[in-house]
Design an enzyme around this catalytic site. Structure first.
Site, PDB file in Angstrom:
ATOM      1  N   ASP A 319      24.464  57.830  -7.451  1.00 21.07           N
ATOM      2  CA  ASP A 319      23.847  57.881  -8.810  1.00 21.07           C
ATOM      3  C   ASP A 319      24.774  58.438  -9.757  1.00 21.07           C
ATOM      4  OD1 ASP A 319      21.958  58.564 -11.047  1.00 21.07           O
ATOM      5  OD2 ASP A 319      21.977  60.524 -10.500  1.00 21.07           O
ATOM      6  N   ASP A 513      21.317  63.642  -7.233  1.00 21.22           N
ATOM      7  CA  ASP A 513      21.057  65.058  -7.759  1.00 21.22           C
ATOM      8  C   ASP A 513      19.905  65.446  -6.947  1.00 21.22           C
ATOM      9  OD1 ASP A 513      19.008  63.930  -9.297  1.00 21.22           O
ATOM     10  OD2 ASP A 513      20.168  64.476 -11.142  1.00 21.22           O
ATOM     11  N   ASP A 517      15.924  61.428  -8.034  1.00 17.98           N
ATOM     12  CA  ASP A 517      16.068  60.297  -6.948  1.00 17.98           C
ATOM     13  C   ASP A 517      15.544  60.235  -5.878  1.00 17.98           C
ATOM     14  OD1 ASP A 517      18.342  59.089  -8.742  1.00 17.98           O
ATOM     15  OD2 ASP A 517      19.593  60.601  -8.345  1.00 17.98           O
TER      16      ASP A 517
END
Length: 621
Positions: A319, A513, A517
């Site tokens: 990410d 994080d 996600d």
């Protein structure tokens, strides 16, 4: 050293002295065989009584083929054949090996025990002006607890009064203290270093950070790696096979040449050699050491299976926001149309007033501090696009190009190319652009370069941010492949494609994080959550949780993983090679019981010492 270990050490020392006396009597005197037998029987019983009792109990419970049975059978057989010295030696050295195993396990547990020390013993609450100590589980959400200097924070909450610094090293491995004041969130497990803190409890103990971490670590060894599963299955098949081979070695040649004592002695040597202690002990101990070493660095691994999978990772998917970048957004440019810069910011901040997204928070921070929200209503979040709201009598939309396209607005301006552009429309007309820039973490590029050194071949970024910003960030840190402007379900679909394209036993890790996600963290072969300190979603969804918000911790985790697997394979190859050689030599009568003892206890001892290396975490190279 535990009491049990001290007791065992005393037995070993006493047995060694008695055994030395018996050997001296054997070679320096002409005692009758009965007296000589008694001289060796005393140390034999002293050192072996627990093994003999265990083997009998296991046989009664239907568990015949284990190391206790092998040792008991081999040593009793040696006594029957008149090989008294070998009988005592087999048990003595076996118990020495067991003692070193116990010591090694205890040492590796201490690294976990250091983490277990974060468990709070009490919480202070104020009752009628007096401070009372209560069990943390008795404290209710909303109550205020008092944390004095030197005390451990027992529960998660928000500071109501006071100012101090917190030692978070037990959770993160990071020695730099964290400053807190009124309004700061604090998590359980940290140590208050300075002033008195009054903290309003936000979670019950069972849902607190410390409870979740302790549960995670305590259950980490339940999930066995493929290597451990193999050794367990191997031992179940291997042990009965070698017992029957030893029986055949004792009986079949004896029927041919009639030398029963010779072949029975060889079969007993064969049995002692065949004991799979070195494998059964050292392989789980290596993984246990790896997990313990990782925990000391603030890396929580949920099971040894994930430690092994991490060593096989060849593709890492990241990410962007909060992972590669800091997630500290700041408004860097405002372009207003038909109104002032301040008016555009105020409109955008009102529309984003209910959002906790980092971009929304940065806009709220840049707007007027005393902004009234009385005229804001009907706020709607459009997933992956932005936000719609009624401000006064105007319909305000704030979001990306997709949201503007829904309003029939195109040909939008761009910022400097490194920040995220947020566009604003009022009643369907373009009103301006706000650019918010994020900062790349200092260690991101270095970490990715080091991961390449550790064998990772492919790096991918999946982000909801604009393609222009994503490519800029990817180029700065060295990421090969970029997919931008993704909705959550599109991230899942793309990760599916990446998983389908992997080769052979290669594994795919996703790094996020841990807050938004969760779907992709659980979908990847290995889910790694960044900055899991205080994040319930991270601890729940990920397989590996990095308590410090640093990308370089992935390198440390990879280093620990590869070192642990290297130690495991060294022990397997070493133990099997030595055992095969000694087994063949024992069957041919070239070696005696002493070589068999080395093949069992000596190899186990060396394998255990090697396994203990997994506890030591080397510096990043």
């Amino acid at each position: 050293m535990t009491k049990k270990q001290k007791k065992m050490l005393k037995r070993i020392i006493a047995t060694s002295i008695l055994y030395a006396v018996a050997v001296i009597l054997k070679h320096a005197t002409t005692l009758p065989s009965e007296a000589l037998f008694a001289a060796f029987l005393i140390p034999y019983v002293l050192i072996s009584y627990d093994v003999l009792i265990k083997s009998v109990k296991n046989i009664q419970n239907g568990q015949v083929f284990d190391e206790n049975f092998l040792m008991a059978l081999a040593s009793i057989g040696a006594l029957v054949l008149g090989e008294y010295s070998e009988a005592v030696a087999v048990m003595l050295f076996y118990q020495i090996g067991e003692w070193f195993q116990s010591y090694a396990v205890n040492k590796s547990r201490k690294s976990i025990a250091a983490l277990m020390d974060i468990r709070p013993e009490y919480a202070n609450i104020e009752v009628d002006g007096k401070i009372e100590q209560v069990d943390p589980e008795e404290v209710r959400v909303g109550q205020t607890i008092v944390i004095n200097p030197g005390e451990r924070v027992p529960l998660d909450g928000t500071v109501e009064k006071g100012q101090s610094s917190l030692d978070t090293s037990a959770l993160t491995g990071e020695s730099v203290p964290r400053s807190v004041r009124a309004g700061s969130e604090v998590i359980s497990g940290c140590i208050n270093q300075a002033g008195v803190l009054y903290v309003k409890v936000s979670k019950p103990y069972e849902d607190s950070t410390v409870a979740k971490i302790l549960d995670l670590v305590e259950n980490a060894t339940n999930k066995k790696s493929k290597s451990e599963q193999f050794i367990t299955k191997f031992a179940r098949i291997y042990t009965p096979v070698v017992v029957f081979l030893a029986l055949a070695l004792a009986v079949i040649p004896s029927l041919v040449d009639g030398q029963w004592s010779v072949w029975v002695y060889r079969s007993l040597s064969f049995l002692v050699t065949s004991c799979p202690c070195a494998l059964v002990i050292s392989v789980p101990l290596s993984f246990f050491g790896g997990i313990g070493g990782a925990s000391r660095k603030g890396i929580l691994v949920k099971g040894s299976n994930y430690l092994q999978l991490l060593s096989e990772v060849k593709t890492i998917v990241f990410d962007k926001t909060g992972t590669i970048t800091k997630g500290n957004f700041q408004v860097t440019e405002v372009q207003a149309v038909g109104m002032s810069r301040e008016a555009l910011l105020d409109l955008a901040a009102k529309a984003e007033s209910h959002s906790t997204h980092p971009i929304a928070l940065s806009i709220q921070k840049a707007a007027a501090p005393d902004l009234s929200l009385a005229d804001v209503h009907d706020i709607q979040e459009v997933a992956g696009h932005g936000v719609k709201a009624i401000v006064g009598k105007q319909t305000v939309c704030i979001g990306n190009q997709k949201l503007m396209a829904q309003q029939g607005i195109d040909a939008l301006p761009e910022g400097n190319g490194f920040g995220t552009c947020v566009y604003v429309s009022v009643d369907g007309r373009y009103a301006g652009m706000i650019e918010i820039a994020d900062e790349i973490k200092e260690d991101s590029k270095t970490a990715i370069d080091l991961l390449r050194h550790y064998g990772v071949r492919k790096f991918v970024m999946l982000t909801g941010d604009s393609e222009q910003v994503a490519k800029k960030v990817a180029g700065k840190v060295g990421i090969d492949e970029v997919h931008a402007q993704l909705l959550p379900d599109q991230k899942v679909a793309l990760l599916d494609q990446i998983l389908a394209q992997k080769e052979g036993k290669d594994k795919v890790a996703f790094v996020g994080d841990g807050i938004n996600d969760a779907p992709v963290l659980t979908q990847a072969d290995v889910g790694i959550a960044m900055g899991g300190l205080g994040s319930d979603a991270a601890i729940e969804a990920a397989d590996i949780v990095l308590m410090e918000d640093q990308l370089s911790q992935i390198v440390v985790a990879m280093q620990i993983s590869k070192k642990t697997l290297r130690i495991v394979y060294e022990n397997i190859v070493f133990a099997l090679a030595i055992k095969v050689v000694i087994l063949v030599l024992a069957a041919l009568g070239i070696t005696n019981m002493w070589a068999a003892v080395f093949a069992d206890v000596g190899v186990s001892f060396l394998a255990i010492l090697n396994a203990m290396r997994a506890l030591r975490v080397d510096k990043i190279k």
